[in-house]
Design a protein around this motif. Structure first.
Motif, PDB file in Angstrom:
ATOM      1  N   ALA A   1       0.154   5.090  -0.596  1.00  0.00           N
ATOM      2  CA  ALA A   1      -0.509   5.456   0.662  1.00  0.00           C
ATOM      3  C   ALA A   1       0.480   6.139   1.603  1.00  0.00           C
ATOM      4  CB  ALA A   1      -1.084   4.201   1.326  1.00  0.00           C
TER       5      ALA A   1
ATOM      6  N   PRO B   1      -6.727   0.837   7.105  1.00  0.00           N
ATOM      7  CA  PRO B   1      -6.559   1.627   5.872  1.00  0.00           C
ATOM      8  C   PRO B   1      -7.706   2.600   5.689  1.00  0.00           C
ATOM      9  CG  PRO B   1      -7.319  -0.579   5.340  1.00  0.00           C
ATOM     10  CD  PRO B   1      -7.246  -0.503   6.834  1.00  0.00           C
TER      11      PRO B   1
ATOM     12  N   THR C   1      -3.328   6.308   5.440  1.00  0.00           N
ATOM     13  CA  THR C   1      -4.277   7.186   4.739  1.00  0.00           C
ATOM     14  C   THR C   1      -3.929   7.220   3.253  1.00  0.00           C
ATOM     15  OG1 THR C   1      -2.854   9.112   5.138  1.00  0.00           O
ATOM     16  CG2 THR C   1      -4.568   8.651   6.785  1.00  0.00           C
TER      17      THR C   1
ATOM     18  N   ALA D   1       0.836  -1.216   0.000  1.00  0.00           N
ATOM     19  CA  ALA D   1       0.000   0.000   0.000  1.00  0.00           C
ATOM     20  C   ALA D   1       0.862   1.255   0.000  1.00  0.00           C
ATOM     21  CB  ALA D   1      -0.924  -0.020   1.211  1.00  0.00           C
TER      22      ALA D   1
ATOM     23  N   VAL E   1      -5.182   5.494   0.931  1.00  0.00           N
ATOM     24  CA  VAL E   1      -5.046   4.112   0.449  1.00  0.00           C
ATOM     25  C   VAL E   1      -5.766   3.963  -0.890  1.00  0.00           C
ATOM     26  CG1 VAL E   1      -5.710   1.731   0.960  1.00  0.00           C
ATOM     27  CG2 VAL E   1      -4.751   3.181   2.759  1.00  0.00           C
TER      28      VAL E   1
END
Ligand SMILES: NC(=O)c1ccc[n+]([C@@H]2O[C@H](COP(=O)([O-])OP(=O)(O)OC[C@H]3O[C@@H](n4cnc5c(N)ncnc54)[C@H](O)[C@@H]3O)[C@@H](O)[C@H]2O)c1
Ligand SMILES: O=C[C@H](O)CS(=O)(=O)O
Length: 531
Positions: free
Chosen positions: A400, A442, A423, A394, A425
């Motif tokens: 992310a 997420p 954050t 991610a 994501v």
């Protein structure tokens, strides 16, 4: 304070029908913990029917997830042949249990079992924490959750919805002159021999959530607990026998990873087993469903989740953070109903993230027996590896941002992972698309309700969903539109024995808890009486 002397550890070992615990185990159990005497802990694992099986069997080591070099206990490894024999015994005792007892007799036994569990709650909690890793307070809470199912189905047993209950139907038949002819009576009867397979993450409650209604209905039960947490099941069955539940009405098959498929295969294919109830991953649930098809078994499947948690712009943010913390980090994120996918309205996103991070920073990660611990380890090292791979994907592949955590905690041990909040994501990241079963939150920002609904429902599973709003019409509208079996509005802890727990899509079939839960163990027969 639980202290086992060498002699007591040996006694405990022999009574549990297993080899003497290693010195490490004695050391592990000498860990200070606020519980009763060791005699109670020792007697909990004494299990006559398992002793009978243990002789000559290979033994499975049960490890402490907080200190994985320490063996907490051992159980005999059973396979297909032992399962076939258990099924035969279960089938032969069925008539005396189903037809030879009253509902109130079965109800009283469930109540006695519940009482014995409560009398031994502190020591059961210790055993549960030692093998599952969860904080002691969570284990203690699970004992209460577990007995709530026994108490609930002790009451259900004697209601008209229980076995032997039923209802009359106005006859549709008439004599030649048009007068009513005969009577129709619909009657509930126990399904018969049941196979019950349970997961590691709630080692006692997932058993009583099945065994409670099964025995209340007049069924007999063969339980196969997870090879990761069998000791709690050993103690539970021992207390069932002490409560007077007749021999072979409730049996326990303990396995290791290699014997588990044989046991599952026997439970799925043996025609004497008429019901299979499984709680665990969707992948295994699908396999068991296939294996059960040749004998057309009744099925209950409580499978995987990937719960959305939606925070609308009118939500009480402090309430939303409290709900998010309760749902996300319970059992280190290893529950089927943990909030797994956070959708936060752009207008409140930064406030929510700041408060969520601040709350998660207060978590104390450590061994479950340490009284200050509020989040324990993950169950196996592989779970940490899989979780970290998803977090790294991610962050490094999908752009992310890490707002909190994001790494294993090797200083504590190989099973520990930081409480993590991401954050920005991508909905294409695996941390978003698939169940993580770990302490990772997420977050995606949204602007309009329709976008949040689309993202929330974009999943093959549908167990639990959560959302926070103070708009009543949105509360009704959005809960109607969510594709799941369980909805939490402004709260993160929503499970109860009184509620019909279960999911849709690939989260499973059937419901556990509530009066629907006993229906899973009943067949309905009607009789037309031309009297
Ligand atoms: N819906 C629910 O109520 C609920 C509750 C708890 C856990 N779960 C799900 O369970 C999973 C975590 O639990 P787990 O890791 O124990 O799941 P799992 O599927 O790996 O194992 C569950 C049980 O199935 C057994 N099993 C594994 N392979 C088998 C086979 N081939 N034949 C027969 N039995 C087999 C295991 O030994 C264990 O007893 C997560 O996906 C979680 O969402 C769902
Ligand atoms: O993880 C599975 C359990 O069913 C969760 S709960 O304790 O019932 O909410």
């Amino acid at each position: 304070m639980i202290h086992l002397s060498q002699k007591q550890a040996l006694m405990l070992t022999l009574m549990a029908g297993v080899r003497p615990w290693s010195r490490a185990v004695t050391r592990a159990l000498s860990t200070s913990a606020p519980v009763g005497t060791s005699a109670a802990a020792a007697s909990l694992l004494k299990n006559p029917s398992l002793l009978a099986v243990a002789s000559g069997k290979s033994l499975l080591d049960v490890f402490n997830p907080a200190k994985p070099d320490e063996i907490v206990g051992q159980v005999p490894i059973q396979g297909g042949e032992e399962t076939r024999q258990a099924i035969e015994r279960s089938y032969h005792v069925l008539p005396s249990w189903r037809d030879g007892t009253t509902a109130s007799f079965r109800s009283n036994l469930l109540s006695k079992w519940s009482g014995l569990i409560q009398e031994n709650a502190d020591d059961l909690a210790i055993i549960m924490t030692l093998e599952s890793g969860k904080p002691l307070a969570e284990s203690r809470g699970e004992v209460n959750y577990a007995t709530s199912f026994l108490d609930f189905y002790a009451a259900e047993a004697v209601r008209s919805t229980g076995a032997g209950g039923g209802f009359m139907i106005p006859t549709p038949f008439a004599t030649t002159n048009g007068a009513p002819r005969g009577q129709i009576m619909a009657k509930q009867q126990a399904v018969g021999v049941t196979g019950l397979i349970t997961p590691w993450n709630f080692p006692i409650a997932m058993i009583t959530r099945k065994v409670g209604p099964a025995l209340a209905a007049g069924c007999t039960a063969i339980v196969k607990p997870s090879e990761l947490t069998p000791l709690t099941a050993v103690a539970l069955q021992n207390l069932a026998e002490q409560a007077g539940i007749p021999e072979n009405v409730l049996q326990l098959i303990t396995t290791d990873k290699s014997s588990t498929p044989q046991v599952g295969g026997e439970l799925c294919t043996n025609p004497l087993v008429r019901k299979l109830s499984f709680t665990g991953s969707t992948a295994v649930g699908k396999l068991l469903m296939k294996q059960s098809s040749d004998t057309v078994k009744r099925l209950s499947l409580e499978l995987g989740g990937n719960a959305p948690f939606v925070v609308f712009d009118d939500a009480d943010i402090d309430q939303a953070v409290t709900a998010a913390m309760a749902s996300k980090f319970r059992n280190a994120g290893q529950t089927c109903v943990c909030a797994d996918r956070f959708l936060v309205h752009a207008a409140v996103h930064d406030e929510f993230v700041d408060k969520f991070v601040a709350a998660a920073q207060k978590l104390v990660v450590g061994p479950g027996l340490d009284k200050e611990t509020t989040m324990g380890p993950m169950i196996v090292a592989d779970a940490v590896t899989r979780t970290h791979q998803k977090v790294q994907e991610a962050l490094e592949r999908d752009g992310a941002t890490c707002a909190l955590g994001g790494s294993p905690m090797e200083d504590l041990g190989p099973h520990f992972y930081q409480p993590t909040i991401l954050t920005g994501v991508s909905p294409e990241s695996s941390i978003w698309k698939t169940e993580t079963f770990g302490p990772v939150a997420p977050i995606i920002k949204f602007d309009v309700e329709e976008e949040a609904l689309r993202l929330a429902n974009d999943s093959d599973v549908g167990l639990a969903s959560y959302f926070c709003t103070r708009d009543l019409s949105r509360a009704f509208r959005f809960s109607e539109q969510l594709e799941c079996g369980i909805v939490g509005l402004n709260d993160g802890i929503i499970s109860s024995c009184a509620a019909p727990f279960g999911g849709i899509k690939e989260s499973g079939l059937g419901r556990e808890g509530s009066s629907l839960g006993i229906a899973e163990y009943l067949e309905t027969k009607y009789i037309f009486m031309n009297t």
